[in-house]
Design a protein around this motif. Structure first.
Motif, PDB file in Angstrom:
ATOM      1  N   ALA A 100      73.690  37.440 -96.263  1.00 33.60           N
ATOM      2  CA  ALA A 100      72.894  36.405 -95.591  1.00 33.60           C
ATOM      3  C   ALA A 100      73.748  35.569 -94.650  1.00 33.60           C
ATOM      4  O   ALA A 100      74.890  35.228 -94.978  1.00 33.60           O
ATOM      5  CB  ALA A 100      72.235  35.507 -96.627  1.00 33.60           C
ATOM      6  N   ALA A 101      73.193  35.229 -93.479  1.00 37.73           N
ATOM      7  CA  ALA A 101      73.948  34.446 -92.499  1.00 37.73           C
ATOM      8  C   ALA A 101      73.035  33.389 -91.886  1.00 37.73           C
ATOM      9  O   ALA A 101      71.909  33.692 -91.493  1.00 37.73           O
ATOM     10  CB  ALA A 101      74.500  35.367 -91.413  1.00 37.73           C
ATOM     11  N   PRO A 102      73.517  32.155 -91.804  1.00 43.36           N
ATOM     12  CA  PRO A 102      72.700  31.088 -91.244  1.00 43.36           C
ATOM     13  C   PRO A 102      72.254  31.402 -89.821  1.00 43.36           C
ATOM     14  O   PRO A 102      73.010  32.007 -89.052  1.00 43.36           O
ATOM     15  CB  PRO A 102      73.633  29.871 -91.250  1.00 43.36           C
ATOM     16  N   LYS A 151      81.107  26.176 -97.618  1.00 46.49           N
ATOM     17  CA  LYS A 151      81.984  26.394 -98.781  1.00 46.49           C
ATOM     18  C   LYS A 151      81.569  27.641 -99.547  1.00 46.49           C
ATOM     19  O   LYS A 151      82.412  28.396-100.039  1.00 46.49           O
ATOM     20  CB  LYS A 151      81.931  25.171 -99.701  1.00 46.49           C
ATOM     21  N   PHE A 152      80.248  27.853 -99.645  1.00 43.65           N
ATOM     22  CA  PHE A 152      79.758  29.048-100.341  1.00 43.65           C
ATOM     23  C   PHE A 152      80.258  30.302 -99.601  1.00 43.65           C
ATOM     24  O   PHE A 152      80.775  31.244-100.211  1.00 43.65           O
ATOM     25  CB  PHE A 152      78.217  29.024-100.381  1.00 43.65           C
ATOM     26  N   LEU A 153      80.128  30.280 -98.277  1.00 46.00           N
ATOM     27  CA  LEU A 153      80.568  31.451 -97.502  1.00 46.00           C
ATOM     28  C   LEU A 153      82.089  31.623 -97.598  1.00 46.00           C
ATOM     29  O   LEU A 153      82.599  32.743 -97.627  1.00 46.00           O
ATOM     30  CB  LEU A 153      80.122  31.326 -96.045  1.00 46.00           C
ATOM     31  N   ARG A 154      82.785  30.500 -97.692  1.00 42.59           N
ATOM     32  CA  ARG A 154      84.248  30.589 -97.848  1.00 42.59           C
ATOM     33  C   ARG A 154      84.580  31.288 -99.165  1.00 42.59           C
ATOM     34  O   ARG A 154      85.402  32.201 -99.212  1.00 42.59           O
ATOM     35  CB  ARG A 154      84.862  29.192 -97.813  1.00 42.59           C
ATOM     36  N   ALA A 155      83.882  30.877-100.234  1.00 47.53           N
ATOM     37  CA  ALA A 155      84.123  31.514-101.538  1.00 47.53           C
ATOM     38  C   ALA A 155      83.804  33.010-101.467  1.00 47.53           C
ATOM     39  O   ALA A 155      84.419  33.821-102.150  1.00 47.53           O
ATOM     40  CB  ALA A 155      83.273  30.837-102.618  1.00 47.53           C
ATOM     41  N   GLU A 183      84.356  34.800 -98.957  1.00 51.02           N
ATOM     42  CA  GLU A 183      85.275  35.338 -97.936  1.00 51.02           C
ATOM     43  C   GLU A 183      84.528  35.731 -96.663  1.00 51.02           C
ATOM     44  O   GLU A 183      84.804  36.751 -96.030  1.00 51.02           O
ATOM     45  CB  GLU A 183      86.068  36.535 -98.507  1.00 51.02           C
ATOM     46  N   ARG A 184      83.534  34.894 -96.294  1.00 53.12           N
ATOM     47  CA  ARG A 184      82.750  35.172 -95.085  1.00 53.12           C
ATOM     48  C   ARG A 184      82.587  33.905 -94.241  1.00 53.12           C
ATOM     49  O   ARG A 184      81.565  33.737 -93.576  1.00 53.12           O
ATOM     50  CB  ARG A 184      81.352  35.695 -95.452  1.00 53.12           C
ATOM     51  N   GLU A 185      83.572  33.024 -94.320  1.00 54.11           N
ATOM     52  CA  GLU A 185      83.398  31.739 -93.634  1.00 54.11           C
ATOM     53  C   GLU A 185      83.171  31.918 -92.131  1.00 54.11           C
ATOM     54  O   GLU A 185      82.513  31.095 -91.488  1.00 54.11           O
ATOM     55  CB  GLU A 185      84.617  30.831 -93.879  1.00 54.11           C
ATOM     56  N   ASP A 186      83.681  33.027 -91.576  1.00 53.16           N
ATOM     57  CA  ASP A 186      83.505  33.257 -90.136  1.00 53.16           C
ATOM     58  C   ASP A 186      82.031  33.443 -89.756  1.00 53.16           C
ATOM     59  O   ASP A 186      81.666  33.369 -88.596  1.00 53.16           O
ATOM     60  CB  ASP A 186      84.321  34.478 -89.690  1.00 53.16           C
ATOM     61  N   GLU A 187      81.157  33.670 -90.745  1.00 54.61           N
ATOM     62  CA  GLU A 187      79.732  33.844 -90.424  1.00 54.61           C
ATOM     63  C   GLU A 187      78.977  32.513 -90.454  1.00 54.61           C
ATOM     64  O   GLU A 187      77.774  32.474 -90.232  1.00 54.61           O
ATOM     65  CB  GLU A 187      79.087  34.843 -91.397  1.00 54.61           C
ATOM     66  N   PHE A 188      79.709  31.437 -90.741  1.00 55.34           N
ATOM     67  CA  PHE A 188      79.040  30.131 -90.837  1.00 55.34           C
ATOM     68  C   PHE A 188      78.718  29.578 -89.461  1.00 55.34           C
ATOM     69  O   PHE A 188      79.539  29.608 -88.550  1.00 55.34           O
ATOM     70  CB  PHE A 188      79.947  29.138 -91.582  1.00 55.34           C
TER      71      PHE A 188
END
Ligand code: MIC
Ligand code: SF4
Length: 645
Positions: free
Chosen positions: A111-113, A234-238, A240-245
């Motif tokens: 899932a991506a915002p 933070k959820f995406l960071r956990a 390992e997908r923070e780049d999709e934020f």
């Protein structure tokens, strides 16, 4: 500066292909991601295979095996192999059985915002927790999009739900979801998207938002959506997908079609009593002695959910009169619970731990005895939902479920107040994608042979819409008919899900055992329904099986959105009474006649004659031009095939 927009308007405007963004107007949008699963996915695979495209139009499409993972017979493992080979042949992702429930995995891994996800499962809205517009649909709709069509819908209204304040210890996100059910009811969300706002969001983790977004479908809404804020980052960071934020929030001054506020400080533990999720009462005012308790499902299978339940269970034993089963939402959740010693707390308390799957939520395992009372953290308590028609399902939060398991009676978890701690959302997660098989290269796909087990029947064919419909009334139902009423799911039926001739015999069995035979005997028939006909799951067999049995129209007071879409996809007319009082004039078995069907479809205005009783009633069809075309052709499959030629 342009007009201030809410989150829904922001996402739709960046995906809009056709139509005007005015509530109720037909629009179509571009889709970024698709999901399907091992019940609805077989048909999705069959439609894709019938058209055999070189590539899937949407590159992020995942086929999940999550509903029937036990494979107690080869029908289920055949279906999994079918999905795997379809994904391999056409370039989809495939998530192996046991890896977790599709909605959990979607949130964790895909899932991506700001994006749009369409899934052939009604709880697809769960990914709305990450600021994604995530909508459940029928399998044929998902296949259409995979094959290059746009997603069509009527522009939703937006209902703002303000969550203010913060939850008290012992009260959880599930209680917010149940409070929303109490206020909006099972059809109050029809035509809307629920958009969440308010200062309370600062206190709600992505896992808690998942629970709330998940149950938005039970109000009849398209979906529910949260802003994408620091919690999402933070959820995406956990993961390992923070780049999709990306950050998404409503503009200052954005307008809404309806507004509702909930004061979180005032909430207390709630329970939805049989047999509707909106039959909500306070836990402390409800007496009940259940035989079993289930903690899990796509609503409440997160790390936080299960850790909160373990907090209650710590140092106690499950009551001798109760079976407690825990089903983590995904392997990632189970692994993290284990690493943190929580699995041990569950085991010491006497909980049984099952695979990361849907399981008891849909009557696959843990089926209660006749008349049994069960307490569950899932989202639906429709009749028969637990796998036996006369069991009673009560829906609660994980903490209430745990307190109930210990005490042997429905218990307010605040009775355990002295041992409750605050469980934060984990900052890291044991990410491991080895059970998600990525798409093959185009070259490798060429040699893949699709495996179709003997239990998967061929797609039923049907011709174009008849121009004069002469038929009989094969069933009259009351209000609020669910797709679980139309196609019951229990251990007997679930393995035949992909076998249309066998499954057709089960259609409406809980309501009327004679229905299937009666419909066959009539040859052509219509069903008469009440309000919100077809609510609940997205299973399109609830349209396909009636079509197979010769049903040509459903005449109802109103329809649930996904089911109406499914009826159109299968060439069944979804007609609504112009005067609801006419419902009482119709008798089972009555003959009906509709002349000049093409003109009626075009104008949306139907005259239905009852030649024996000697009266005529009026009905309307509300459908977009493309939906009308699909109806004329006898359904979406005929349309797709015609496009291919
Ligand atoms: C459900 O919760 O009812 C299901 C089973 O997940 C369904 C999908 C299906 O029937 O295959 C849903 O919610 O759409
Ligand atoms: Fe599975 Fe139940 Fe969620 Fe449906 S509601 S996807 S059956 S866990």
């Amino acid at each position: 500066m342009s007009n201030p927009q809410n989150i829904v308007q922001k996402i739709i405007s960046t995906h809009l292909l056709k139509g005007e963004m005015k509530m109720g107007h037909p629009i179509s949008v571009k889709v970024d991601q698709l999901l399907t699963q091992d019940l609805t996915g077989i048909l999705v695979g069959q439609y894709i295979d019938a058209v055999a495209p070189e590539d899937l139009y949407v590159s992020k499409m995942c086929f999940y095996c999550d509903h029937k993972v036990i494979c107690s017979s080869s029908e289920d493992s055949d279906d999994h192999l079918y999905l795997r080979t379809i994904a391999e042949k056409y370039g989809g992702y495939y998530s192996k059985p046991g890896n977790g429930i599709c909605h959990f995995l979607s949130c964790q891994r895909f899932a991506a915002p700001g994006q749009i996800l369409i899934g052939s499962d009604s709880h697809t809205p769960t990914s709305g927790a990450l600021g994604m517009l995530a909508i459940g649909s029928g399998g044929l709709t998902v296949a259409e999009i995979a094959l290059g069509m746009d997603f069509r819908m009527n522009m939703p209204g937006v209902m703002k739900i303000e969550l203010n304040g913060s939850l008290q210890p012992g009260v959880s996100a599930k209680d917010i979801a149940l409070e929303i059910m109490r206020l909006v009811r099972t059809d109050g969300g029809r035509g809307y998207i629920l958009e969440f706002a308010g200062d309370g969001l600062e206190t709600l983790s992505v896992s808690e938002r998942q629970t709330i977004a998940n149950m938005s479908i039970e109000t009849g809404a398209f979906t529910g959506i949260f802003p994408s804020d620091d919690k999402v980052r933070k959820f995406l960071r956990a993961q390992e997908r923070e780049d999709e934020f990306i950050e998404i929030s409503a503009d200052e001054g954005a307008e809404y079609d309806r507004v509702l506020s909930i004061d979180l400080d005032q909430l207390e533990p709630l329970v939805a009593r049989p047999s509707m999720p909106d039959n909500v009462a306070k836990v402390r005012e409800t007496e009940l002695e259940p035989c079993s308790v289930f903690i899990g499902s796509c609503t409440n299978g997160s790390y936080k959910d299960i850790a909160e339940a373990a907090d209650v269970l710590r140092g106690h034993k499950v009551s001798p009169h109760v079976d407690l089963t825990v089903g983590p939402g995904s392997r990632q959740v189970l692994q993290q619970l284990t690493e943190d010693g929580i699995t041990e707390v569950l085991l010491r308390a006497g909980a049984r731990i099952i695979e990361c799957s849907c399981g008891p939520c849909i009557g696959i395992g843990q089926v209660p005895p006749h008349g049994g009372n069960v307490v569950r953290t899932s989202n639906r308590n429709f009749p028969g939902r637990a796998g036996v028609q006369d069991a009673n399902t009560y829906l609660v939060s994980p903490m209430t479920a745990a307190a109930t398991a210990v005490c042997g009676r429905l218990t307010d978890p605040r009775e355990f107040a002295d041992q409750l701690t605050f469980i934060p959302e984990p900052e890291t997660a044991p990410v491991d994608d080895s059970a998600i098989i990525p798409p093959l290269t185009r070259e490798d796909r060429k040699s893949v042979k699709v495996f179709q087990g003997p239990n998967i029947s061929d797609l039923p064919e049907r011709g174009p819409m008849r121009q004069v419909i002469d038929a009989n009334v094969s069933l009259i139902t009351g209000d609020g008919i669910t797709t679980d009423d139309i196609v019951p799911s229990n251990p007997d039926t679930i393995k035949f899900n992909a076998n249309i001739p066998v499954m057709s015999g089960y259609t409406f069995t809980y309501l009327d055992r004679e229905f299937a035979q009666r419909a066959k005997d009539f040859g052509h028939s219509v069903i008469v329904g009440g309000a919100n006909y077809g609510q609940g799951s997205s299973r399109e067999s609830a349209a396909l099986l009636p079509m197979f049995l010769g049903v040509e129209a459903v005449l109802a007071k109103s329809f649930a959105r996904i089911h109406k879409e499914n009826l159109i996809n299968y060439g069944i007319l979804p007609l609504e009474f112009v005067n609801e009082e006419d419902y009482d004039r119709i008798s089972l078995g009555s003959a009906i006649e509709i002349q000049a069907v093409a003109e009626a479809i075009e104008s949306g205005d139907f005259e239905i004659r009852f030649p024996v009783e000697g009266f005529t009633i009026r009905a309307r069809l509300e459908a977009s031009p493309l939906d009308k075309e699909l109806l004329m052709l006898g359904g979406a499959l005929n349309y797709l095939k015609a496009r291919k030629e």
